[in-house]
Design an enzyme around this catalytic site. Structure first.
Site, PDB file in Angstrom:
ATOM      1  N   SER A 165      44.802  35.262  47.507  1.00 40.17           N
ATOM      2  CA  SER A 165      45.281  36.098  46.780  1.00 40.17           C
ATOM      3  C   SER A 165      45.984  36.755  47.333  1.00 40.17           C
ATOM      4  O   SER A 165      46.396  37.707  46.631  1.00 40.17           O
ATOM      5  CB  SER A 165      43.949  36.388  46.778  1.00 40.17           C
ATOM      6  OG  SER A 165      43.052  36.877  47.366  1.00 40.17           O
ATOM      7  N   HIS A 178      40.763  32.154  42.510  1.00 40.31           N
ATOM      8  CA  HIS A 178      41.533  32.641  41.335  1.00 40.31           C
ATOM      9  C   HIS A 178      42.187  31.899  40.730  1.00 40.31           C
ATOM     10  O   HIS A 178      43.615  31.327  40.789  1.00 40.31           O
ATOM     11  CB  HIS A 178      42.489  33.119  42.788  1.00 40.31           C
ATOM     12  CG  HIS A 178      42.416  34.377  42.623  1.00 40.31           C
ATOM     13  ND1 HIS A 178      42.532  35.825  42.445  1.00 40.31           N
ATOM     14  CD2 HIS A 178      41.567  35.283  44.193  1.00 40.31           C
ATOM     15  CE1 HIS A 178      41.562  37.138  42.843  1.00 40.31           C
ATOM     16  NE2 HIS A 178      41.541  36.311  44.119  1.00 40.31           N
ATOM     17  N   LYS A 185      36.477  37.000  37.564  1.00 43.02           N
ATOM     18  CA  LYS A 185      37.906  37.121  36.590  1.00 43.02           C
ATOM     19  C   LYS A 185      38.332  36.431  35.638  1.00 43.02           C
ATOM     20  O   LYS A 185      38.615  37.220  34.754  1.00 43.02           O
ATOM     21  CB  LYS A 185      38.919  35.881  37.884  1.00 43.02           C
ATOM     22  CG  LYS A 185      38.324  37.299  39.224  1.00 43.02           C
ATOM     23  CD  LYS A 185      38.737  36.723  40.545  1.00 43.02           C
ATOM     24  CE  LYS A 185      38.584  37.823  41.774  1.00 43.02           C
ATOM     25  NZ  LYS A 185      38.321  37.379  43.079  1.00 43.02           N
TER      26      LYS A 185
HETATM   27  C1  LIG Z   1      36.535  37.166  43.933  1.00 39.71           C
HETATM   28  C2  LIG Z   1      36.539  36.539  45.006  1.00 39.71           C
HETATM   29  C3  LIG Z   1      35.237  36.374  45.590  1.00 39.71           C
HETATM   30  C4  LIG Z   1      33.822  37.495  44.959  1.00 39.71           C
HETATM   31  O1  LIG Z   1      33.597  37.294  43.189  1.00 39.71           O
HETATM   32  P1  LIG Z   1      32.446  37.419  42.762  1.00 39.71           P
HETATM   33  O2  LIG Z   1      32.309  36.906  41.891  1.00 39.71           O
HETATM   34  O3  LIG Z   1      33.624  39.300  42.457  1.00 39.71           O
HETATM   35  O4  LIG Z   1      31.382  38.336  43.892  1.00 39.71           O
HETATM   36  C5  LIG Z   1      35.317  35.842  45.972  1.00 39.71           C
HETATM   37  N1  LIG Z   1      36.140  34.602  47.021  1.00 39.71           N
HETATM   38  C6  LIG Z   1      37.637  35.045  46.167  1.00 39.71           C
HETATM   39  C7  LIG Z   1      38.157  34.032  46.626  1.00 39.71           C
HETATM   40  C8  LIG Z   1      37.530  35.898  45.228  1.00 39.71           C
HETATM   41  O5  LIG Z   1      38.718  36.101  44.957  1.00 39.71           O
END
Ligand SMILES: *Cc1c(COP(=O)(O)O)cnc(C)c1O
Length: 400
Positions: free
Chosen positions: A186, A214, A245
């Site tokens: 990311s 992502h 997301k």
């Molecule tokens: C955003 C993200 C997380 C955490 O996700 P949440 O549901 O917000 O706790 C874990 N791994 C990756 C690669 C992320 O981008």
């Protein structure tokens, strides 16, 4: 004495953070999350830093689904899942996620951070090894630490080094080896080469785990994620991802895998056993979000077009970009002060972006990470590029 020392240390650490220019401030938004948002004391700005890839965060159908779930199940479950916190809709959502991703089943967590925190320890013991990409998300690093498995790290996206580390794990006597990778990195906007990773996994008979936060909902056919994009759905053993997301952007995470793995996690994963069930509103909203994502080819097309246009125009204007084939488009600036000054000036021009510098990214590779989404119009993208060009010229980042 000890207690006052403690508070003095806390103050000193805070001063240190400020002194290094690493203090993070939080702007306050007073509108729904969307292509544009209203920021307290500022007004409307174009938002280029949300994970709202499909633009679903304020979708009326999701809000309605969430409201209906609250009408039926109330506000909270007031229990962990195995005591009295499982509603029929929890199981429905878990099966719908599994069906979408092509796995036997899935298990919900309060967040993907918890899914990654809980997935390794029940599945791997001290005899086993986790071989992890060096740029994997913090929650994978923490989750691996919480397990007793030996840990090996390979240089990010370096398949040669992956092979070396898997060999090291094997010659160290590891019983089971699990390769863990983000589906998309990311900070850089690169998609992991799961085809090559799965070849290594085949050569050494290892498991593969992909964190697809992502990607779920918008990468690959029907947005089924990076395993689907690379045609390795059946070879990837474990997918973890988020509902926070592209899938509506609220809260919740999950692990999707074979039935036996999901069953064991339900018995043993600590963040699942010792933390409250996902709330009715979140489950109801997520089910609608998942449906919209499945049917969301028009959203994925808009997202792709926006990302392509931004990348093309920024490149043509002389900016150095990172990443490829993904709506995360980092604008590489190098110097941390330039990056933060540029973000501030863009914000003054109504473009909401965030600068990232050490320790989030390596020293000397500060950047502004932009993220396109399907709620942006072509005019929005053009306006963002024009602002970048103006500020980029002023700061000498690009030539006139
Ligand atoms: C955003 C993200 C997380 C955490 O996700 P949440 O549901 O917000 O706790 C874990 N791994 C990756 C690669 C992320 O981008």
């Amino acid at each position: 004495m000890n207690r006052s020392d403690f508070y003095a240390r806390v103050e000193a650490t805070l001063d240190e953070i400020r002194g290094e220019g690493l203090w993070k401030t939080e702007r306050q938004i007073t509108s729904p999350q969307g292509g544009s948002v209203t920021v307290e004391g500022v007004g409307e700005v174009l938002n280029l830093c949300a994970n709202n890839y499909l633009g679903l965060a304020d979708h009326p159908d999701i809000i309605e689904g969430s409201r209906r779930a609250m009408d039926r199940y109330g506000y909270g479950m007031a229990s962990v899942r195995f005591i009295c916190g499982t509603a029929d809709q929890h199981r429905l959502l878990e099966r719908e996620i599994a069906d979408y991703l092509g796995t036997d089943d899935s298990i919900l967590f309060a967040a993907c951070f918890d899914a990654n925190g809980g997935v390794f320890d029940p599945l791997l013991g001290a005899e086993d090894a986790i071989v992890s990409d060096s740029l994997n998300h913090a929650s994978i690093i923490d989750g691996a630490r919480l397990s007793k498995a030996r840990r090996f790290r390979f240089a990010s996206r370096d398949i040669g080094d992956l092979r070396t580390q898997v060999e090291a794990a094997r010659s160290g006597g590891a019983r089971t080896i699990l390769i863990a990778t983000d589906g998309v990195f990311s900070m850089d906007g690169y998609i992991a080469d799961l085809g090559a990773i799965c070849e290594v996994a085949d050569d050494y008979d290892t498991l593969v785990m992909v964190d697809d936060c992502h990607a779920t909902g918008f990468i690959g056919p029907d947005g089924r994620g990076t395993p689907s994009l690379h045609g390795v759905v059946d070879r990837v053993d474990i997918v973890t991802s988020t509902l926070g997301k592209a899938l509506g952007g609220a809260m919740g995470g999950f692990v999707a895998a074979r039935e036996s793995v999901v069953d064991l996690l339900r018995q043993r994963a600590r963040p699942y056993l010792f933390s409250n069930a996902l709330s009715p509103a979140h489950v109801g909203g997520a089910r609608v979000a998942l449906r919209l994502a499945r049917q969301g080819d028009h959203l994925r097309e808009r997202l792709r077009a926006n990302a392509e246009s931004f990348r093309e125009q920024m490149t043509a204007n002389g900016f150095e970009l990172s990443g490829e084939g993904h709506p995360i488009i980092p604008v590489m600036l190098g110097d941390a002060r330039v990056a933060s000054e540029m973000a501030d000036r863009l914000f003054d021009r109504g473009i909401y972006v965030t600068a990232f510098s050490h320790p989030v990214v390596p020293r000397g590779s500060a950047r502004i990470r932009t993220q396109m989404n399907a709620a942006h119009s072509q005019a929005d993208v053009d306006r963002a590029v024009a602002a970048f060009v103006e500020v980029g010229c002023d700061l000498g980042v690009i030539g006139r």
